[in-house]
Design an enzyme around this catalytic site. Sequence first.
Site, short mmCIF file in Angstrom:
data_model
loop_
_atom_site.label_atom_id
_atom_site.label_comp_id
_atom_site.label_asym_id
_atom_site.label_seq_id
_atom_site.Cartn_x
_atom_site.Cartn_y
_atom_site.Cartn_z
N ASP A 1 0.86 -1.18 0.00
CA ASP A 1 0.00 0.00 0.00
C ASP A 1 0.90 1.24 0.00
OD1 ASP A 1 0.89 0.22 2.61
OD2 ASP A 1 -1.09 0.21 3.53
N CYS B 1 3.01 -3.44 4.00
CA CYS B 1 2.14 -2.32 4.38
C CYS B 1 2.81 -1.63 5.55
CB CYS B 1 0.71 -2.78 4.66
SG CYS B 1 0.50 -3.92 6.03
N THR C 1 2.49 -1.88 8.95
CA THR C 1 2.96 -2.83 9.97
C THR C 1 3.21 -4.23 9.42
OG1 THR C 1 0.67 -3.41 10.45
CG2 THR C 1 1.67 -1.66 11.81
N HIS D 1 10.61 -24.11 8.54
CA HIS D 1 9.54 -24.88 9.17
C HIS D 1 8.17 -24.69 8.54
CE1 HIS D 1 11.63 -25.73 13.32
NE2 HIS D 1 12.38 -26.05 12.28
N HIS E 1 7.56 -31.19 9.18
CA HIS E 1 6.98 -29.86 8.93
C HIS E 1 6.00 -29.90 7.76
CE1 HIS E 1 9.75 -28.40 11.87
NE2 HIS E 1 10.78 -28.86 11.17
C1 RB5 Z 1 -2.21 2.37 6.54
O1 RB5 Z 1 -2.36 3.54 7.27
C2 RB5 Z 1 -1.98 1.19 7.47
O2 RB5 Z 1 -3.13 0.94 8.21
C3 RB5 Z 1 -1.55 -0.03 6.70
O3 RB5 Z 1 -0.41 0.26 5.99
C4 RB5 Z 1 -1.22 -1.27 7.49
O4 RB5 Z 1 -0.33 -0.99 8.52
C5 RB5 Z 1 -2.36 -2.09 7.92
O5 RB5 Z 1 -2.22 -3.13 8.55
#
Ligand code: RB5
Length: 150
Positions: free
Chosen positions: A11, A68, A70, A101, A136
């Site tokens: 994203d 993304c 996180t 694994h 595994h």
């Molecule tokens: C975008 O603001 C953020 O929510 C996205 O990049 C991600 O971290 C979602 O899990």
Amino acid sequence: MNKSPLVIGSDHAAYQLKEKIKIFLVENGIVVEDMGAQSESSVDYPDYGIKVASLVSAGKFDRGILLCGTGLGMSMVANRFSNVRAALCNDLFSAIMSRRHNNSNVLVMGGRVIGDVLAIEIVKAWLETQFEGGRHQARLDKFNGMGKNV
Ligand code: RB5
């Protein structure tokens, strides 16, 4: 290093990291299909997670990378697809173990969690590490077919 063609998506939050990873992959002779996003303008991560995960689920690509902010949202989306084993790895140990694994076939990272240098080291380790199979594989067989079929 595994050199099979790879599909990548992010994203807006990890657009810059995606571009840097693409350079690393191309420099290492790996063909990469970019499913977007194509800028830092705000988008919805599921749209890109679905594109990448559905291609891996359908066997069009052996492997994918999703990014993304996180890594959490992308991993939630990707693991809804049958035969996708997406691993959120913001550290090297997890990336290596996800291959040994779990035979992970989608690597997920958070562009707001780790720096570019570590992210590229993680990609390198993930591409270089082999699945150990054996017990595994038997464990993977218990859930591989579950999820949305594309
Ligand atoms: C975008 O603001 C953020 O929510 C996205 O990049 C991600 O971290 C979602 O899990």
